[in-house]
Design an enzyme around this catalytic site. Structure first.
Site, PDB file in Angstrom:
ATOM      1  N   ASP A   1      -4.884  -1.788   7.033  1.00  0.00           N
ATOM      2  CA  ASP A   1      -5.109  -3.078   6.378  1.00  0.00           C
ATOM      3  C   ASP A   1      -4.661  -4.193   7.319  1.00  0.00           C
ATOM      4  O   ASP A   1      -4.204  -5.260   6.910  1.00  0.00           O
ATOM      5  CB  ASP A   1      -4.295  -3.110   5.061  1.00  0.00           C
TER       6      ASP A   1
ATOM      7  N   ASP B   1       4.295  -1.041  11.264  1.00  0.00           N
ATOM      8  CA  ASP B   1       3.869  -2.454  11.317  1.00  0.00           C
ATOM      9  C   ASP B   1       4.679  -3.167  12.397  1.00  0.00           C
ATOM     10  O   ASP B   1       5.743  -2.705  12.816  1.00  0.00           O
ATOM     11  CB  ASP B   1       4.110  -3.146   9.979  1.00  0.00           C
TER      12      ASP B   1
ATOM     13  N   TRP C   1       0.840  -1.197   0.000  1.00  0.00           N
ATOM     14  CA  TRP C   1       0.000   0.000   0.000  1.00  0.00           C
ATOM     15  C   TRP C   1       0.876   1.248   0.000  1.00  0.00           C
ATOM     16  O   TRP C   1       0.547   2.265  -0.598  1.00  0.00           O
ATOM     17  CB  TRP C   1      -0.938  -0.004   1.225  1.00  0.00           C
TER      18      TRP C   1
ATOM     19  N   LYS D   1      -9.871  -2.085   6.676  1.00  0.00           N
ATOM     20  CA  LYS D   1     -10.370  -3.434   6.335  1.00  0.00           C
ATOM     21  C   LYS D   1     -11.178  -3.936   7.526  1.00  0.00           C
ATOM     22  O   LYS D   1     -10.769  -3.769   8.677  1.00  0.00           O
ATOM     23  CB  LYS D   1      -9.184  -4.350   6.092  1.00  0.00           C
TER      24      LYS D   1
HETATM   25  C1  LIG Z   1      -2.364  -7.825   5.225  1.00  0.00           C
HETATM   26  S1  LIG Z   1      -0.958  -7.290   5.943  1.00  0.00           S
HETATM   27  C2  LIG Z   1      -0.867  -5.666   5.356  1.00  0.00           C
HETATM   28  C3  LIG Z   1      -0.425  -5.600   3.931  1.00  0.00           C
HETATM   29  C4  LIG Z   1      -0.125  -4.201   3.444  1.00  0.00           C
HETATM   30  N1  LIG Z   1      -1.315  -3.423   3.396  1.00  0.00           N
HETATM   31  C5  LIG Z   1       0.525  -4.196   2.119  1.00  0.00           C
HETATM   32  O1  LIG Z   1      -0.082  -3.793   1.180  1.00  0.00           O
HETATM   33  O2  LIG Z   1       1.688  -4.586   2.030  1.00  0.00           O
HETATM   34  C6  LIG Z   1      -1.410  -7.078   7.594  1.00  0.00           C
HETATM   35  C7  LIG Z   1      -0.298  -6.623   8.455  1.00  0.00           C
HETATM   36  O3  LIG Z   1      -0.809  -6.213   9.719  1.00  0.00           O
HETATM   37  C8  LIG Z   1       0.245  -6.347  10.629  1.00  0.00           C
HETATM   38  N2  LIG Z   1      -0.251  -6.279  12.014  1.00  0.00           N
HETATM   39  C9  LIG Z   1      -1.072  -7.129  12.620  1.00  0.00           C
HETATM   40  N3  LIG Z   1      -1.291  -6.740  13.872  1.00  0.00           N
HETATM   41  C10 LIG Z   1      -0.582  -5.601  14.037  1.00  0.00           C
HETATM   42  C11 LIG Z   1      -0.385  -4.725  15.120  1.00  0.00           C
HETATM   43  N4  LIG Z   1      -0.994  -4.929  16.315  1.00  0.00           N
HETATM   44  N5  LIG Z   1       0.389  -3.666  14.957  1.00  0.00           N
HETATM   45  C12 LIG Z   1       0.998  -3.444  13.786  1.00  0.00           C
HETATM   46  N6  LIG Z   1       0.856  -4.223  12.733  1.00  0.00           N
HETATM   47  C13 LIG Z   1       0.080  -5.296  12.851  1.00  0.00           C
HETATM   48  C14 LIG Z   1       0.865  -7.644  10.284  1.00  0.00           C
HETATM   49  O4  LIG Z   1       2.183  -7.698  10.742  1.00  0.00           O
HETATM   50  C15 LIG Z   1       0.759  -7.621   8.781  1.00  0.00           C
HETATM   51  O5  LIG Z   1       1.968  -7.263   8.226  1.00  0.00           O
END
Ligand SMILES: C[S@@+](CC[C@H](N)C(=O)[O-])C[C@H]1O[C@@H](n2cnc3c(N)ncnc32)[C@H](O)[C@@H]1O
Length: 930
Positions: free
Chosen positions: A118, A77, A59, A158
């Site tokens: 996301d 992240d 993104w 999302k």
């Molecule tokens: C679907 S991926 C996002 C993909 C991103 N939008 C892209 O286009 O590359 C979801 C992400 O949320 C992160 N995530 C989950 N829980 C989180 C948290 N509490 N804090 C930060 N990141 C988190 C995960 O590490 C993961 O990398």
């Protein structure tokens, strides 16, 4: 997701996956933002963006691409994000205070125009738990958004469709002017995720903390959302939502009170839409739980309807009915209604059966129609083919019953009785068909133009004219279908064609000689009745036999009228015999009178009768050595036997051309063939002639006084011999030739000379009598004989043409690809086609993408093509040369410490290779100097 997951499921590697790879995005999810932005255009007008849960950075890449240059883009992240140009990233948990602080310090006084989220919790826990955590993450991200967003800013998040969905939406609506849930095309349909785009942040001065408190937001409230029901008894009829979740159905779990199910008018629908029946209401507790009908099993079924089978649903429905009866909601149904239902079902069954029957009949009809059309086409094709082969002419189509050999439509020889002839002349249509033989039928049609119906019917039965047979069949046996008739017709045509081909082969050589004679010679030979063809010896014999037989009209007509026997099918000799018989009574074919015959029998100067002289005066004998050389022959034979009889003289004449030919060729080949002893050769020739004479004697005894036996030229004798050979022998010979012979230039030379009549069979035999044939090998040492075998070989002459033919044949053989090569080529072609198809699919995917410009599409496709080309030119794998010395000497397996492809070489080879290179280099250098 920080950790890059391996995409193993085939479905995961969809077109967005490939496109992301092609376009250099770190995750396929990048296209979700591309599509969302395409719909709402929020990136182009934003200057500051925060991406919560941004790893691996897809993104962020899109944002950096779409947002104005020098925009502030911050990504956070749990997993580290590979650095991206013009993007600030840090690792933090978005739910923590530290993350908030870091963001604050990064943005300083700036406020964000867009906050993206996301986030997806890392997998592992139960799905329900996951969904909940995700909802919490959403609420956390909303909290951050409210803190960092500008008034009028965008929040894109999302959300998973769970029971918390509506609660979340409600909260969004409190904080933003417009809230929309959407599912971009790149989001997989199987995924429960949707994206909520909240625009125009209201930026209230004070936000009620309850809005952002998960405990408050996600507390149970009945949303009243009803999901699409499913027919539990006919799940196959239910239109599956392949597009994912139904619109408006964002709730995954639904509980209904059991009493509501009891009273519901559409119980089946309820069973398909509800997850669980609870017994919380007063009615349920009072009327259901206390009822005996509500067994343990029923209660277990009510716990989770989604895991039930048909049988369980039936028992639930039965339970509902019983309860309804119990509480008086329903009355017991009359038995009549059941009967009615049965009748209805039967009726339906009948209709279905009739429909099925009709469909089957229609299918059968169309199949038959197809067969008919195909057979018709085949017939037409066959006729065309036969026309091309010269078997018929266009007007003959339909008159094929005359036989492929083409018996003439009208032949004088077919008219046996003078009376019939008169009638034909008069054009009398009442002629009794008995008076005409079967072959005359078609002629009659043409001469008279019309026929008595009676006669026609008789003719039909006699001559078995194909068309008439067909008509008869149709009339007599209407049960026989068109197809059967067509098939029979086709079979007959095939048979006739096969017979025609067979006969053509048989007669090939003989026919050529005969037609030549007939075309040129006005003289058709002479017979007692003057009827015609000279015929072969066997024909003469048969003719004699025929004369001896009592003249039997009945048998004659029988054989003529026998529909089973077609003259064309008989061997030619039989035909001729028949002709003789018929012609003996034929008023149209008149023989020579006595005076003319006597004249023909007069002897001429050459010793031949006038008839014989006329025969040999034909053009076709001109090229053959004839009477001029007879004297020579006689001289040759002078010392053999002074008292040669007249008979022998005739025999000599018979051999005249043969002998003279021999002489000619002998002269020509004098250099090649050396005669050991004239004496020996003469003796051999004499023996041969005596043998021939003996063989000819019985035949002479049979000769009728009225028939003059004329000496037959050698050429014809050969032809007759050839003709007389059985098919079996002939095919054997051909097979042998195909398999073994004519593979050498010598054999080809001989064959060509024979075919072109440069040499005769006798020449060949004579050429065989060389010094090699008579060499006495007795008492010679074996080593000498061995040596002789190798070197003392007759030097057979070869011609340029023959060598060329052999060369051409070998070339053609070489040019013909062997099976394996053809297969390999086909495989290669197939693989190339498959590859192309794959590339085409990918290119189509790129083409179909709406959110990228035409230029980008073109670049993407060009990249694909370049990649495909690069792949096809695979570099050759390097082979490592290992010198077989030291521990590697004599080592059969893989040498130690060598990976990949290797080749064992000895040191000598390596040295020699180096030396060759060195020499070549030196030579190059010295050349340059010069
Ligand atoms: C679907 S991926 C996002 C993909 C991103 N939008 C892209 O286009 O590359 C979801 C992400 O949320 C992160 N995530 C989950 N829980 C989180 C948290 N509490 N804090 C930060 N990141 C988190 C995960 O590490 C993961 O990398």
């Amino acid at each position: 997701m920080g950790k890059i997951q391996k995409k193993t499921g085939k479905g995961r590697l969809d077109k967005y996956y490939h496109m992301a790879k092609e376009q250099g995005y770190r995750a396929r999810s990048a296209f979700k933002l591309v599509q969302l932005n395409k719909k709402y255009n929020f990136l182009e007008r934003s200057k500051v963006l925060i991406d919560l849960c941004a790893a691996p950075g897809g993104w962020l890449q899109v944002a950096a691409k779409m947002m104005p240059v020098s925009s502030l883009i911050v990504g956070v992240d749990l997993a580290p994000i590979k650095p991206l140009p013009n993007v600030i990233t840090f690792v933090e948990d978005i739910t923590t205070e530290k993350c908030r602080a870091t963001l604050r310090s990064t943005l300083k006084t700036w406020k964000a125009d867009v906050v993206l989220h996301d986030g997806a919790p890392n997998v592992g826990a139960a799905w329900v738990q996951d969904a909940f955590t995700q909802s919490e993450l959403v609420l956390q991200s909303l909290k951050l958004a409210t803190e960092f967003l500008n008034k009028g800013g965008w929040f894109v998040t999302k959300v998973f469709r769970s029971k918390d969905y509506n609660n979340l939406m409600w909260v969004f609506q409190q904080l933003f002017k417009k809230v929309e849930a959407t599912k971009p095309p790149s989001s997989r349909n199987v995924s429960a995720e949707i994206f909520v785009v909240c625009r125009d942040f209201l930026a209230p001065k004070k936000i009620d903390p309850k809005f952002l408190d998960p405990k408050h937001v996600f507390s149970d409230i009945d949303t009243g959302m009803v999901s699409q029901p499913m027919d539990v008894f006919h799940p196959e009829k239910h239109k599956r939502q392949r597009e994912g979740y139904e619109d408006g159905n964002y709730i995954l779990h639904k509980t209904m009170d059991a009493w509501e199910f009891i009273t519901h008018q559409e119980p089946v629908t309820v069973l398909g839409s509800v997850n669980k029946f609870s017994f919380d209401s007063e009615e349920s507790k009072e009327k259901l739980l206390k009822s005996v009908e509500t067994t343990e099993e029923i209660r277990a079924c009510c716990e989770d309807l989604k895991v039930l089978g048909k049988k369980d649903f039936k028992s639930l429905l039965k339970w509902r009915l019983n309860i309804r009866l119990q509480v008086g909601l329903d009355k017991k149904p009359e038995p009549k209604s059941t009967a009615q239902e049965t009748v209805e079902v039967t009726a339906l069954d009948d209709i279905e059966a009739v429909e099925e029957h009709a469909a089957a009949a229609a299918a059968e009809e169309s199949r038959l129609e197809r067969i008919r059309r195909r057979q018709k086409n085949e017939r037409v094709q066959k006729n065309v083919q036969r026309m091309q082969l010269g078997m018929i002419i266009p007007t003959d189509i339909g008159l094929e019953q005359d036989g492929p050999d083409g018996q003439s439509l009208f032949s004088l020889t077919n008219i046996k009785k003078a009376g019939s002839l008169k009638m034909v002349r008069k054009g009398d249509t009442d002629v009794d068909p008995e008076e005409f033989n079967a072959e005359m039928d078609m002629g009659e049609d043409i001469v008279t133009g019309e026929q008595d119906t009676k006669a026609i019917s008789k003719r039909k039965s006699k001559s078995m004219v194909r068309e008439d047979i067909d008509a008869q069949f149709v009339n007599e046996n209407e049960m026989e279908s068109d197809e059967e008739h067509d098939a029979a017709l086709m079979e007959e045509l095939d048979e006739m064609y096969a017979q025609y081909k067979e006969r053509q082969l048989e007669r090939d050589a003989k026919m050529r000689a005969k037609t030549k004679r007939e075309d040129k010679g006005e003289w058709k030979g002479f017979k007692k009745d003057g009827s015609g063809d000279e015929g072969s010896e066997s024909e003469d014999e048969e003719y004699e036999k025929a004369l001896q037989q009592p003249d039997d009209d009945t048998s004659d007509s029988d054989s003529d009228s026998d529909p089973g026997i077609d003259d064309d099918d008989l061997p030619e000799t039989k035909n001729t015999k028949k002709m003789f018989k018929k012609n003996s009574k034929n008023p149209l074919l008149v023989g020579l009178d006595d005076k003319e015959q006597a004249e023909l029998r007069q002897k001429t100067e050459s010793g031949l009768t006038k008839g014989a002289k006329m025969f040999f005066d034909q053009d076709m004998f001109k090229n053959l050595v004839g009477a001029d050389e007879e004297d020579e022959d006689e001289d040759e034979d002078e010392d053999e036997d002074e008292d040669e009889s007249e008979e022998e003289e005739e025999e000599e004449e018979e051999d005249a051309d043969d002998e003279s030919n021999d002489d000619d060729n002998e002269d020509e080949n004098q250099n090649d063939i050396e005669m050991d002893s004239d004496e020996e050769i003469r003796q051999l020739n004499k023996n041969r002639k005596t043998l021939k004479r003996k063989a000819a004697e019985p035949a002479e005894g049979d000769v009728d006084d009225d028939i003059e036996m004329v000496p037959v030229s050698r050429e014809f004798e050969d032809d007759e011999l050839w003709d007389g050979e059985s098919d079996e022998e002939e095919s054997k010979k051909r097979k042998q030739i195909n398999e073994y012979s004519l593979i050498t230039a010598e054999a080809m030379t001989l064959a060509q000379s024979l075919v072109n009549k440069k040499i005769t069979k006798t020449d060949l035999i004579d050429q065989g009598f060389t010094k090699h044939a008579f060499a006495d090998k007795d008492g010679l040492p074996s080593w000498f004989l061995e040596d002789e075998k190798l070197h003392n070989i007759p030097n057979l002459p070869i011609t340029k043409e023959a060598v060329q033919v052999i060369k051409d044949r070998m070339k053609a053989l070489d040019a013909r690809p062997i099976k394996k090569i053809a297969e390999a080529k086909a495989r290669k072609k197939y693989k190339a086609a498959q590859k192309l198809l794959k590339i085409q699919k990918k290119a189509d995917a790129i083409n179909d993408t709406e959110d990228i410009s035409e230029k980008q599409k073109a670049i993407g496709i060009a990249k694909l093509m370049a990649k495909a080309n690069a792949k096809s030119k695979k570099p050759k794998k390097e082979v490592k040369l290992v010198v077989a010395k030291g521990s590697n000497k004599g080592n059969k397996g893989r040498p130690k410490g060598v990976k990949g492809r290797y080749k064992m070489v000895d040191s000598r080879m390596k040295k020699e290779l180096r030396a060759t290179k060195r020499i070549a280099k030196k030579a190059k250098g010295s050349n340059r100097k010069k």
